[in-house]
Design a protein around this motif. Structure first.
Motif, short mmCIF file in Angstrom:
data_model
loop_
_atom_site.label_atom_id
_atom_site.label_comp_id
_atom_site.label_asym_id
_atom_site.label_seq_id
_atom_site.Cartn_x
_atom_site.Cartn_y
_atom_site.Cartn_z
N PHE A 99 0.82 -1.21 0.00
CA PHE A 99 0.00 0.00 0.00
C PHE A 99 0.86 1.26 0.00
O PHE A 99 0.47 2.29 -0.52
CB PHE A 99 -0.94 0.03 1.21
CG PHE A 99 -1.88 -1.14 1.25
CD1 PHE A 99 -2.41 -1.67 0.08
CD2 PHE A 99 -2.22 -1.74 2.45
CE1 PHE A 99 -3.27 -2.75 0.10
CE2 PHE A 99 -3.08 -2.82 2.48
CZ PHE A 99 -3.61 -3.34 1.32
N ILE A 100 2.03 1.14 0.64
CA ILE A 100 2.83 2.36 0.82
C ILE A 100 3.27 2.95 -0.51
O ILE A 100 3.11 4.14 -0.75
CB ILE A 100 4.04 2.06 1.74
CG1 ILE A 100 3.51 1.82 3.16
CG2 ILE A 100 5.01 3.22 1.73
CD1 ILE A 100 4.56 1.55 4.17
N GLU A 101 3.77 2.10 -1.39
CA GLU A 101 4.21 2.63 -2.68
C GLU A 101 3.06 3.28 -3.43
O GLU A 101 3.18 4.41 -3.93
CB GLU A 101 4.82 1.52 -3.55
CG GLU A 101 5.52 2.10 -4.77
CD GLU A 101 5.92 1.04 -5.79
OE1 GLU A 101 5.50 -0.12 -5.64
OE2 GLU A 101 6.63 1.39 -6.74
N ALA A 102 1.91 2.58 -3.44
CA ALA A 102 0.75 3.12 -4.14
C ALA A 102 0.34 4.46 -3.53
O ALA A 102 0.00 5.41 -4.24
CB ALA A 102 -0.41 2.13 -4.03
N ARG A 103 0.41 4.52 -2.20
CA ARG A 103 0.00 5.74 -1.50
C ARG A 103 0.92 6.90 -1.88
O ARG A 103 0.47 8.00 -2.18
CB ARG A 103 0.06 5.47 0.00
CG ARG A 103 -0.89 6.30 0.82
CD ARG A 103 -0.85 5.83 2.25
NE ARG A 103 -1.69 4.66 2.48
CZ ARG A 103 -1.43 3.75 3.43
NH1 ARG A 103 -0.35 3.86 4.19
NH2 ARG A 103 -2.24 2.74 3.61
N GLN A 104 2.21 6.61 -1.90
CA GLN A 104 3.17 7.68 -2.23
C GLN A 104 2.98 8.16 -3.67
O GLN A 104 3.03 9.36 -3.94
CB GLN A 104 4.60 7.16 -2.03
CG GLN A 104 4.94 7.02 -0.56
CD GLN A 104 6.34 6.50 -0.36
OE1 GLN A 104 6.92 5.86 -1.24
NE2 GLN A 104 6.90 6.77 0.83
N ILE A 105 2.72 7.21 -4.55
CA ILE A 105 2.51 7.60 -5.94
C ILE A 105 1.28 8.49 -6.07
O ILE A 105 1.27 9.50 -6.78
CB ILE A 105 2.39 6.35 -6.83
CG1 ILE A 105 3.76 5.68 -6.94
CG2 ILE A 105 1.86 6.69 -8.21
CD1 ILE A 105 3.81 4.46 -7.81
#
Lengths: 368, 452
Positions: free
Chosen positions: B386-392
């Motif tokens: 989720f973190i990568e998606a959230r940052q993007i």
């Protein structure tokens, strides 16, 4: 051969098979119909080498036999004789027609010169459908068909047999119509789905020669199709090739929905069509939620505008159509309400009846 | 004696024995299909001819054939519709103005599904698509043996479909239809699988897709996650590949970036050649604009061309949109367009695409790209995926919509605005060197633009 036939029966038979008679310079016998007795039945046949129609007629057979007679002259005589009972008798290659007060001798050609109608195997896999239902669907789909020498696969009507329904589809690339007959209304013995393309002429004949009361069996075998009722058999070749994948062009959603009564819209089209110029163009204008404007103009003649009461969802727009094409589709809709879905000035419009999933008509606009 | 000569001799004998009318109707359009010592096979144009010849002329034909080849015992007859062109020419019912639009899709050849509009000659080659283009020409020259499969990926509107359909048409022309080509979008493939299952015609897929020499499949990424379709495609792929049939695949991202694609398919895609098409550079764009203006039969001065090439960078379809408007302007006003007008048209298009985007669409696009729920994206979980998606998402909201850090923080699950600042800084640094990340961004941006 020696027969006694009632005029009505003979006339009905001649009308049906006459549709397959052609004049052919190479083979004059194609202008003839074959009269033949087999298994205690009198059968009339005609063919143009694309389709062959055979019809049984009631009558009394005194002596078996066969002969072919030029269709035109025979039909003319039978239409005009006044007696009920007609005696037919062959003497060599002549047919003697006798009534109470009339006698004629027609020269014919022997049966051996007449083409042999190819057999279509009648297996277990066939489809049975009410004649009226078949005719109605053929008629409401054929309006969208067109003959194209370049594209034989669209110069016909697609019969798509699926496990749950029979679909009839036709297109001339400007419009497309699809009629559906669910399995609940037909007897479908085909184990697998199948696509066949029936020549346009054959489809036209279906609606002409098949009786609405009869049950029609449809058999398919070896690139031929057989439509068979109690009294009639029509064999036709099928068109080889693949019908284009049309599902992708049927609009799934529409931007603007116009709902109106069929009657109002038809009169609007007929009236504005009179100023539709050489290319039969009318403009549909939406903007007002309650009124559809139908507008047309001609440089030389003038312009006019018809206001059709309607219920409209969607944005303001102005899209041109060929009014004749539009009218074809509207007329084919069942019921008195019609739903027109618009999708901008270069995408196909969708025409159908509210709540009727068995038919739709798709039409491309005219470029503005 | 070769078949044609043999049959010609038989026909000339037959011509003397049957009436001229009968000969013309039944025998003229026929052909000898097969000739073994024991029997020969004759093709006739329709079922009527077959019935007639079979019943009436069989003996004559057999006798005549045996004059030339004594061992023949039997003649067989088949129907071949192509022997005679439809003789009935009908009048067109109505004179149609060329303004009446036709359904474009029906121009597509139903056998190959290729649109004849695409060809390789009109494909503009530049540094951004050089590799893909030379791979394509190599494959066209030596089908099935050079790069198999050929996997081409790149963003929307950069010419993937043009290139692969162009290959199909080129192959068709080069081999004069002797090589069977089939072009299919993965959506159509999926539909075919569904229809086959529904109508209990499982063999249909095999018949349609395994008896071909070149399979071109467009937008393969949509196949991911559709198990039955993936399986059918896997088998099709194997069947073709084993028999050295050429497979050409396009996608909006490389195989490894297609989420939930079965591993066995992914590894197969990577086994051939993977070529990318990236954003065209300035020179290529100029060439494309010049080409497209010419196609439309219009003229445009160098200044305008330069302006369009500079301003519309990301999508060739957008360039087409601008050109269409310009051509429309020029034909309706009957005068060349001014540079100011061109400027206006470009800004209108740019604004339109921007105005249509809202934060929810960005969130939705990212969520669907990573195949996660939008709620998880804005939720509390600190799960790595989720973190990568959230940052993007954060970066895109800042970059595309110019939103404030606190607003973004609030939108993505009521976080602290420093979290957003950190994410944006980190990603903008990564974006300079991390190619997979760049690919992801391109794909997501396109999804967002499509929604807009």
């Amino acid at each position: 051969m020696k027969l006694i036939i009632l005029k009505n029966h003979l006339k009905a038979g001649l009308d049906a098979v006459g549709r397959a008679v052609t004049s052919n310079l190479n083979l004059p016998v194609l202008g003839n119909i074959l009269i033949k007795t087999t298994n205690n039945q009198i059968k009339l046949s005609a063919t143009n080498l694309e389709i062959a129609i055979t019809k049984s007629v009631y009558g009394k057979i005194i002596e078996d036999g066969s002969i072919t007679i030029p269709y035109g002259v025979l039909a003319n005589i039978i239409n005009n004789v006044s007696s009920e009972r007609i005696n037919l008798e062959t003497k060599q290659n002549n047919l003697i027609i006798k009534t109470d007060n009339y006698e004629a001798k027609l020269s014919g050609i022997a049966e051996s010169e007449f083409p042999i109608v190819p057999k279509v195997k009648e297996g277990k896999e066939y489809l049975e459908i009410n004649g009226g239902l078949l005719k109605d669907n053929v008629e409401r789909v054929i309006i969208a068909a067109g003959i194209s020498d370049l594209r034989p696969e669209i110069s016909g009507m697609l019969f798509r047999i699926e496990s749950s329904e029979l679909k009839l589809v036709a297109t001339d690339t400007f419009r497309l119509a699809e009629g559906k007959i669910p399995n609940s209304q037909i007897k479908n013995n085909f184990k697998q789905g199948m696509d066949v393309i029936v020549p346009l002429k054959t489809a036209q004949e279906i609606s002409k020669v098949i009786d609405a009361e009869d049950a029609v069996e449809i058999h398919i075998d070896n690139n031929q199709i057989l439509f068979k009722t109690k009294e009639l058999e029509m064999v036709s070749r099928l068109i080889e090739g693949k019908f284009p994948d049309y599902n992708s062009i049927v609009p799934k959603d529409t931007d603007i929905q116009v709902s109106t009564t069929k009657e109002d819209f038809i009169s609007a089209l007929k009236l504005t069509g009179s100023l539709g110029s050489r290319i039969s163009e009318v403009k549909l204008k939406t903007g007002n939620k309650k009124v559809l404007e139908v507008y047309s103009s001609d440089n030389a003649l003038g312009e006019n505008n018809y206001l059709v009461p309607a219920k409209i969802n969607g944005a303001e727009s102005q899209i041109s159509f060929n009014w004749r094409f539009l009218l074809d589709g509207i007329k084919a809709i069942s019921g008195d309400q019609v739903l027109i879905g618009l999708n901008g000035e270069s995408k196909p419009a969708m025409i159908n009846a509210p709540g009727d999933a068995t038919y739709f008509y798709v039409l491309m606009p005219i470029k503005q | 004696m070769i078949n044609e000569e043999l049959w010609q001799s038989v026909l000339s004998e037959m011509e003397l024995q049957v009436s001229r009318a009968n000969f013309l109707t039944w025998l003229k359009n026929s052909r000898l299909v097969e000739n073994s010592d024991e029997y020969i096979t004759i093709a006739l144009p329709n079922h009527f001819a077959k019935e007639w010849v079979e019943t009436k002329y069989d003996k004559l034909i057999l006798g005549s054939v045996r004059n030339f080849i004594t061992s023949v015992k039997k003649v067989e007859y088949v129907v071949e519709g192509g022997l005679v062109k439809a003789s009935i020419t009908h009048k067109v019912r109505q004179v149609l103005n060329d303004k009446q639009l036709a359904i474009e899709e029906f121009k597509v050849d139903p056998e190959t599904n290729l649109n004849p509009r695409y060809n390789l000659n009109s494909f503009v080659v530049g540094s951004s698509n050089e590799l893909a283009y030379s791979a394509a020409t190599a494959v066209v020259q030596s089908i099935g043996s050079k790069y198999n499969p050929l996997f081409i990926y790149g963003g929307v509107g950069l010419g993937k479909t043009h290139l692969i359909q162009g290959m199909g048409n080129e192959i068709k022309n080069l081999h004069k239809n002797k090589v069977k080509v089939k072009y299919v979008t993965s959506e159509k493939f999926t539909n075919d699988v569904v229809t086959a299952i529904r109508n209990r015609r499982g063999d249909d897929i095999k018949n349609t897709y395994r008896n071909i020499d070149v399979l071109i499949i467009d937008d393969i990424q949509f196949i991911g996650g559709k198990e039955k379709t993936e399986e059918e495609f896997f088998h099709t792929f194997n069947a073709l590949h084993e028999n050295n049939k050429q497979i050409i695949i396009s996608s909006d991202r490389p195989p490894k970036a297609i989420p939930i694609l079965e591993e066995r398919l992914r590894s197969r895609f990577e086994a051939g050649l993977i070529a990318d098409i990236s954003l065209p550079d300035y020179e290529t764009r100029v060439a494309i604009i010049k080409n497209k203006t010419q196609e439309r039969g219009a003229a445009l001065d160098n200044e305008s061309i330069d302006l369009i090439a500079k301003r519309v960078q990301k999508n060739i379809r957008e360039i087409e949109g601008v050109l269409n408007k310009i051509v429309f302007y020029q034909t309706s006003y009957q005068k060349p367009i001014s540079i100011g007008q061109v400027e206006k048209i470009i800004s209108e298009l740019a604004e339109r695409s921007r105005a249509n985007i809202n934060p929810n669409q960005v969130i939705k696009a990212v969520a669907s790209f990573f195949e996660i729920a939008a709620n998880d994206l804005t939720g509390k979980s600190r799960n790595k995926e989720f973190i990568e998606a959230r940052q993007i998402t954060m970066y895109l909201l800042r970059d595309m919509l110019d939103m404030s850090y606190p607003y973004i923080a609030n939108k993505i699950g009521k976080r602290d605005h420093t979290t957003v600042i950190y994410a944006c800084k980190k990603l903008s640094k990564d974006l300079d060197k991390n190619q997979p990340l760049i690919d992801k961004f391109t794909a997501i941006r396109e999804m967002i633009n499509k929604m807009g």
